[in-house]
Write a protein that holds these residues in place. Structure first.
Motif, mmCIF file in Angstrom:
data_model
loop_
_atom_site.group_PDB
_atom_site.id
_atom_site.type_symbol
_atom_site.label_atom_id
_atom_site.label_comp_id
_atom_site.label_asym_id
_atom_site.label_seq_id
_atom_site.Cartn_x
_atom_site.Cartn_y
_atom_site.Cartn_z
ATOM 1 N N GLU A 1 0.834 -1.205 0.000
ATOM 2 C CA GLU A 1 0.000 0.000 0.000
ATOM 3 C C GLU A 1 0.866 1.252 0.000
ATOM 4 O O GLU A 1 0.566 2.224 -0.700
ATOM 5 C CB GLU A 1 -0.955 0.021 1.195
ATOM 6 C CG GLU A 1 -1.893 1.219 1.144
ATOM 7 C CD GLU A 1 -2.914 1.280 2.262
ATOM 8 O OE1 GLU A 1 -3.790 2.162 2.174
ATOM 9 O OE2 GLU A 1 -2.854 0.476 3.200
ATOM 10 N N LEU A 2 1.950 1.239 0.762
ATOM 11 C CA LEU A 2 2.892 2.358 0.748
ATOM 12 C C LEU A 2 3.406 2.599 -0.666
ATOM 13 O O LEU A 2 3.437 3.735 -1.151
ATOM 14 C CB LEU A 2 4.067 2.061 1.691
ATOM 15 C CG LEU A 2 5.330 2.910 1.507
ATOM 16 C CD1 LEU A 2 5.052 4.361 1.842
ATOM 17 C CD2 LEU A 2 6.463 2.351 2.351
ATOM 18 N N GLN A 3 3.796 1.531 -1.349
ATOM 19 C CA GLN A 3 4.318 1.664 -2.703
ATOM 20 C C GLN A 3 3.258 2.193 -3.668
ATOM 21 O O GLN A 3 3.557 3.024 -4.528
ATOM 22 C CB GLN A 3 4.873 0.318 -3.177
ATOM 23 C CG GLN A 3 6.125 -0.085 -2.410
ATOM 24 C CD GLN A 3 6.522 -1.532 -2.620
ATOM 25 O OE1 GLN A 3 5.679 -2.401 -2.836
ATOM 26 N NE2 GLN A 3 7.822 -1.795 -2.549
ATOM 27 N N GLU A 4 2.018 1.736 -3.518
ATOM 28 C CA GLU A 4 0.931 2.256 -4.351
ATOM 29 C C GLU A 4 0.751 3.754 -4.129
ATOM 30 O O GLU A 4 0.537 4.517 -5.077
ATOM 31 C CB GLU A 4 -0.374 1.527 -4.054
ATOM 32 C CG GLU A 4 -0.397 0.089 -4.528
ATOM 33 C CD GLU A 4 -1.607 -0.686 -4.027
ATOM 34 O OE1 GLU A 4 -2.331 -0.182 -3.139
ATOM 35 O OE2 GLU A 4 -1.816 -1.806 -4.525
ATOM 36 N N LEU A 5 0.829 4.180 -2.871
ATOM 37 C CA LEU A 5 0.690 5.602 -2.554
ATOM 38 C C LEU A 5 1.853 6.407 -3.130
ATOM 39 O O LEU A 5 1.654 7.509 -3.649
ATOM 40 C CB LEU A 5 0.586 5.806 -1.044
ATOM 41 C CG LEU A 5 -0.756 5.438 -0.432
ATOM 42 C CD1 LEU A 5 -0.640 5.252 1.082
ATOM 43 C CD2 LEU A 5 -1.801 6.494 -0.759
ATOM 44 N N LEU A 6 3.060 5.866 -3.048
ATOM 45 C CA LEU A 6 4.219 6.565 -3.606
ATOM 46 C C LEU A 6 4.089 6.716 -5.120
ATOM 47 O O LEU A 6 4.366 7.788 -5.673
ATOM 48 C CB LEU A 6 5.512 5.827 -3.244
ATOM 49 C CG LEU A 6 5.936 5.919 -1.778
ATOM 50 C CD1 LEU A 6 7.058 4.928 -1.483
ATOM 51 C CD2 LEU A 6 6.359 7.337 -1.417
ATOM 52 N N VAL A 7 3.648 5.660 -5.795
ATOM 53 C CA VAL A 7 3.434 5.734 -7.243
ATOM 54 C C VAL A 7 2.363 6.780 -7.549
ATOM 55 O O VAL A 7 2.498 7.580 -8.485
ATOM 56 C CB VAL A 7 3.066 4.356 -7.827
ATOM 57 C CG1 VAL A 7 2.601 4.470 -9.270
ATOM 58 C CG2 VAL A 7 4.249 3.394 -7.720
#
Length: 176
Positions: free
Chosen positions: A32-38
């Motif tokens: 989820e963190l990575q999705e938010l960063l993208v």
């Protein structure tokens, strides 16, 4: 609920839902963190659930941009910044996600006639409403909110990019 009231509610949820994530952690919170960063424009981050050096560099850059402590760890303040500044429609939404984009989704569902509270949490009720919306509009009803679902929710038409014919070729049998 007034806009500032539900924003405060979402901020509280962002703190309780997102546990602190450290470099080299793995799992759903990291994904989820990575999705938010993208969604925030860090396109080099790969959504694989593995908090590697690329994710860590993106977290540090995000923390720098938002005036947060630059430590590469994602604690409550970083989660809040990530979830309250994400633009609706910039990431896929699925059950378990939280943030202002989820609250916007719930608001659009409410406008479209679904009885859903605007909590900012993608709960089973939100999933039921989005699945019903997708079925009603003959979309893939998987409960995941993608760009097509966002477009229809917003009442915008689906448009295909126009193909331009560059040249015509002559063939004895047909025009190309």
């Amino acid at each position: 609920m007034e806009p500032h009231a539900w924003t405060a509610h979402i901020i509280a949820n962002a703190v309780t839902v997102g546990s602190t994530v450290h470099p080299w952690d793995m799992g759903a919170n990291v994904a989820e963190l990575q999705e938010l960063l993208v969604a925030h424009g860090f396109s080099k981050v790969r959504v694989d659930g593995n908090f590697g050096y690329v994710t860590e560099a993106a977290v540090k850059a995000f923390q720098r941009q938002h005036g947060l402590r630059i430590d590469g760890c994602v604690g409550p303040k970083t989660w809040i910044a990530l979830k309250t500044t994400v633009q609706p429609g910039s990431r896929l939404l699925r059950p378990g996600h939280t943030g202002v984009d989820v609250a916007e989704l719930q608001g659009l569902l409410h406008i479209n006639g679904y009885a859903i509270e605007r909590t900012g949490i993608f709960c089973p009720g939100t999933q039921r409403c989005i699945t019903a919306f997708q079925q009603q509009h003959k979309l893939r009803n998987d409960g995941v909110v993608d760009a097509v679902t966002w477009t229809i929710l917003r009442g915008q038409p689906l448009t295909e990019p126009r193909r331009q014919q560059r040249r015509w070729f002559w063939d004895n049998r047909q025009w190309w």
